[in-house]
Design an enzyme around this catalytic site. Sequence first.
Site, mmCIF file in Angstrom:
data_model
loop_
_atom_site.group_PDB
_atom_site.id
_atom_site.type_symbol
_atom_site.label_atom_id
_atom_site.label_comp_id
_atom_site.label_asym_id
_atom_site.label_seq_id
_atom_site.Cartn_x
_atom_site.Cartn_y
_atom_site.Cartn_z
ATOM 1 N N ALA A 175 -11.696 2.745 4.588
ATOM 2 C CA ALA A 175 -10.737 1.828 3.965
ATOM 3 C C ALA A 175 -9.909 2.522 2.885
ATOM 4 O O ALA A 175 -10.117 3.694 2.580
ATOM 5 C CB ALA A 175 -11.480 0.631 3.386
ATOM 6 N N HIS A 176 -9.002 1.777 2.291
ATOM 7 C CA HIS A 176 -8.084 2.363 1.319
ATOM 8 C C HIS A 176 -8.791 2.833 0.050
ATOM 9 O O HIS A 176 -9.782 2.261 -0.361
ATOM 10 C CB HIS A 176 -6.929 1.420 0.985
ATOM 11 C CG HIS A 176 -7.307 0.060 0.479
ATOM 12 N ND1 HIS A 176 -6.365 -0.822 0.045
ATOM 13 C CD2 HIS A 176 -8.495 -0.562 0.369
ATOM 14 C CE1 HIS A 176 -6.967 -1.929 -0.321
ATOM 15 N NE2 HIS A 176 -8.244 -1.807 -0.132
ATOM 16 N N ASN A 177 -8.287 3.887 -0.504
ATOM 17 C CA ASN A 177 -8.739 4.432 -1.797
ATOM 18 C C ASN A 177 -10.105 5.112 -1.724
ATOM 19 O O ASN A 177 -10.636 5.531 -2.759
ATOM 20 C CB ASN A 177 -8.797 3.343 -2.878
ATOM 21 C CG ASN A 177 -7.560 2.467 -2.891
ATOM 22 O OD1 ASN A 177 -6.459 2.968 -2.740
ATOM 23 N ND2 ASN A 177 -7.732 1.181 -3.024
ATOM 24 N N GLN A 198 0.878 -1.168 0.000
ATOM 25 C CA GLN A 198 0.000 0.000 0.000
ATOM 26 C C GLN A 198 0.916 1.218 0.000
ATOM 27 O O GLN A 198 1.447 1.607 1.026
ATOM 28 C CB GLN A 198 -0.906 -0.040 1.227
ATOM 29 C CG GLN A 198 -1.699 -1.349 1.351
ATOM 30 C CD GLN A 198 -2.768 -1.508 0.285
ATOM 31 O OE1 GLN A 198 -3.577 -0.606 0.064
ATOM 32 N NE2 GLN A 198 -2.777 -2.652 -0.396
ATOM 33 N N ARG A 244 -4.354 4.142 4.312
ATOM 34 C CA ARG A 244 -3.679 4.714 3.151
ATOM 35 C C ARG A 244 -4.146 4.024 1.866
ATOM 36 O O ARG A 244 -4.581 2.873 1.895
ATOM 37 C CB ARG A 244 -2.171 4.595 3.292
ATOM 38 C CG ARG A 244 -1.652 3.170 3.300
ATOM 39 C CD ARG A 244 -0.097 3.147 3.354
ATOM 40 N NE ARG A 244 0.379 3.998 4.402
ATOM 41 C CZ ARG A 244 1.176 5.056 4.236
ATOM 42 N NH1 ARG A 244 1.643 5.345 3.043
ATOM 43 N NH2 ARG A 244 1.545 5.793 5.250
#
Lengths: 347, 347, 347
Positions: C241-243, C200, C220
């Site tokens: 969560a990511h993104n 990540q 991240r």
Amino acid sequence: MQVTAERIAQHFNGEIIGDPYVKISSVSKIENGKPGNICFLANPKYEHYIYTSKASAIIINKTFVPKEKIAPTLIVVDNAYSAVASLLDLLNSLKKEKRSGRSWRAHVSWSSKIGKGAYIGAFAYVGKKSIIGKGSQIYPQVYIGNNVTVGENVILYQGVKIYDGCKVGDNCILHANCVIGADGFGFAPQPDGTYKKIPQTGIVVLDDNVEVGANTTIDRATMGQTHIGKGTKIDNLVQVAHNVEIGHDNVFAAMTGIAGSTKIGNNCQFGGQSGTVGHIEVGDRVRVGAQTGIIGNTKADSLLMGTPAINYKNYLKSYAHFVHLKEYKEKIDELEAFIKKEESEEK
Amino acid sequence: MQVTAERIAQHFNGEIIGDPYVKISSVSKIENGKPGNICFLANPKYEHYIYTSKASAIIINKTFVPKEKIAPTLIVVDNAYSAVASLLDLLNSLKKEKRSGRSWRAHVSWSSKIGKGAYIGAFAYVGKKSIIGKGSQIYPQVYIGNNVTVGENVILYQGVKIYDGCKVGDNCILHANCVIGADGFGFAPQPDGTYKKIPQTGIVVLDDNVEVGANTTIDRATMGQTHIGKGTKIDNLVQVAHNVEIGHDNVFAAMTGIAGSTKIGNNCQFGGQSGTVGHIEVGDRVRVGAQTGIIGNTKADSLLMGTPAINYKNYLKSYAHFVHLKEYKEKIDELEAFIKKEESEEK
Amino acid sequence: MQVTAERIAQHFNGEIIGDPYVKISSVSKIENGKPGNICFLANPKYEHYIYTSKASAIIINKTFVPKEKIAPTLIVVDNAYSAVASLLDLLNSLKKEKRSGRSWRAHVSWSSKIGKGAYIGAFAYVGKKSIIGKGSQIYPQVYIGNNVTVGENVILYQGVKIYDGCKVGDNCILHANCVIGADGFGFAPQPDGTYKKIPQTGIVVLDDNVEVGANTTIDRATMGQTHIGKGTKIDNLVQVAHNVEIGHDNVFAAMTGIAGSTKIGNNCQFGGQSGTVGHIEVGDRVRVGAQTGIIGNTKADSLLMGTPAINYKNYLKSYAHFVHLKEYKEKIDELEAFIKKEESEEK
């Protein structure tokens, strides 16, 4: 951290078209490419971006035939899609300098053993008779109690707290502020309505290659151990209660809760905010939808949804009817009225 | 920490059969007994394990009559089952050395008062004009703000954070990384769509004998106090919002969320991942199923399940029909078709 | 901190009746007023409290005409209700001394830049090449990795952990033990059933005026950034969560979970314990009931409830029928029996 396009091409054994010395510092999606970025074009529907991209380099498939001139350096590989993970790996390894040595601001008991090449950051605390394996990275503000064992090449990020006696296997990654080994939630109700604490004397054992998310909690067993099998991945804000036994290679999405003494097999997948009650057994390869609540023993290969959990297709089917319950009720009333009318007419 | 079988027998006023000097270091289930373990046989269905057990000692009922030879030392008591909690207590008390004194690596304001026999661990922070009661154990990396009161014999585990002005009663146990007194979630919507923070000037008060789980959050009141009554036990990752008032001797399982300004009576039990909306009152002895969502005032002695919460038996009954909704719909269609056919025939 | 009634009256441009020099230290509700408190009377139904109140001062409306003698000092304003937030602001600003300077017990890399008037508390850690803006308050035990940017007038409460490279805008408030920038939960399943970590390499970006609750986690991005727009307020124990990309001026109540790569518009409100699956888009001004689970793209201005989420009125309507499913089933059986009987009679 910067790396040349050439260095990346070597990594993939790929061919270079354009300037091999252009410097890359991070990966981006092709639609967001800026100078210093490397992008990839795997899906033809994004092709138009490549002709105007400001990225420094783009990874493309061998089979790709450009229709216009392309400014960025191109790296030609067999499979641009599968190159991405590998590329991220490469950049990541170049970025993360592995630290070693012990901060003078850390507290490490003389009776603990710290492996070769391990790093102990500032304000970290290592209690008595604990063992930290070779090359492990103990970030600042981590707490490691007494008699704890941490394997080799483990990363404990800032603020991780590990209670006395717990064991963490090799190559585990524990994210910031997760808590391993707090007391299980066990209280004996007393005749006067109060609760008496049942001492929690067991430990938590994480096998090798386990990953634990930020602010996740895994409680110690009443006796014996709460056990997480090899390679199981646990997301953020997950609760694993005392005496739980989880097999290998499971995936638990964020906010899942596993209640006390439940046993979970191998290769299961739990969706976010799902949960199980305590004292049940869940078989291998079970897949659990988000927000699902499992209240009984569950066979291998089940696909579940709902509270209480049922087969997910059945749940969705029933839910599709649930949405129309008002109409169904009206229809029932209509039928009843019709029949009553008929009956009265017959008389 | 090791203790002889004899020492344990004395504790229970039990009789010893076999070697009284065998050393015990932990408790295990009878099916897992290893040298150094003490086990117990309470349920006859586990009897067969006793004849092959490698444990060092086993606690048995007076009424138990062995059918074969038993290798481990036996400790004979009136009630093996009820001896377990007491045994865990004993081992626990022998194991946990109570610490005292102040680490030179802690920060303690000169204006704070630390009671006799209290322990302040490394990297702990105690702000101005705070009071720590006698014998309390403040583990490393704990944060105690200004004007905080911590009672006697309290345990604040590593990483606990207590904001300014909050009060923790005697004998409370707060697990790692829980947060007491963060700002309540209060914002006034502005005409332009933005939110203006409403200052949260109140505090959190935990009465005596409260236990708070790892990574749990209890927010300060807007004014006055968020209050947790005597003996209430709160598991990990629970959210208690601002202005909430909770009575005595309640149990909140992991991941429960109590929204702002809600009042909860005494002796309630909340299952995991359950929740209430804000500004409601929940009576005494209410029991709430896992993942249940309470959206209105709730009478004493209610048993609840579902979102919105209804009587749990009714919920399960309705859910049993929910599962068959497709068939019911088909049946309704059939009946309707039949009636329509009849109607047209009659004409 | 104490302030006179006169000082408060000046703040509101209000008139004083009684002793202007009485000292105020905190706000309370009128039913709980004690010496040192200031209360307010906005709702006539609480009028009776004013005649026996022990508070030191009470804010009243211009229009209020007392029926009896009132002991506390009165402050007469145009609108007592709207004065409350302003009063809390005033007391809060007087209470919270803004600290500055760097504790000798903090670790701050020489390569980082600390703005004028910023405060770095004991046991805080600031890595390499990070930037802390003017006047920002970095409380004890905070972790700031390498290459982190923290804006001006930010508050990072005790125990906040920010991973490498993340960016926090001006005027943000991050509560204790929240974690910004832990690895997103991304693993590639391997043919042998194990999971391979996908690095990540992205960051988290919080725009200006964002508030993040205690023990909340924001991961991240895999590449690029997880982004929280200006003025969005996030409660405790929330998972992002990511993104994920979240717009401006949204409100997320405690324990909400937003799964990976989902995009959320502006001015939305999410109730407690609600969630979305990953890879969907949620429009502007969407309002989501507590415990709701969104599983698909969602139009602007939707009001949602249930799992899967549907229009909240429809959900409640259907649920009202769900509760009666047993009766409906019995009615269907009755109708069927009646028709069958008729049929057989006709033959």
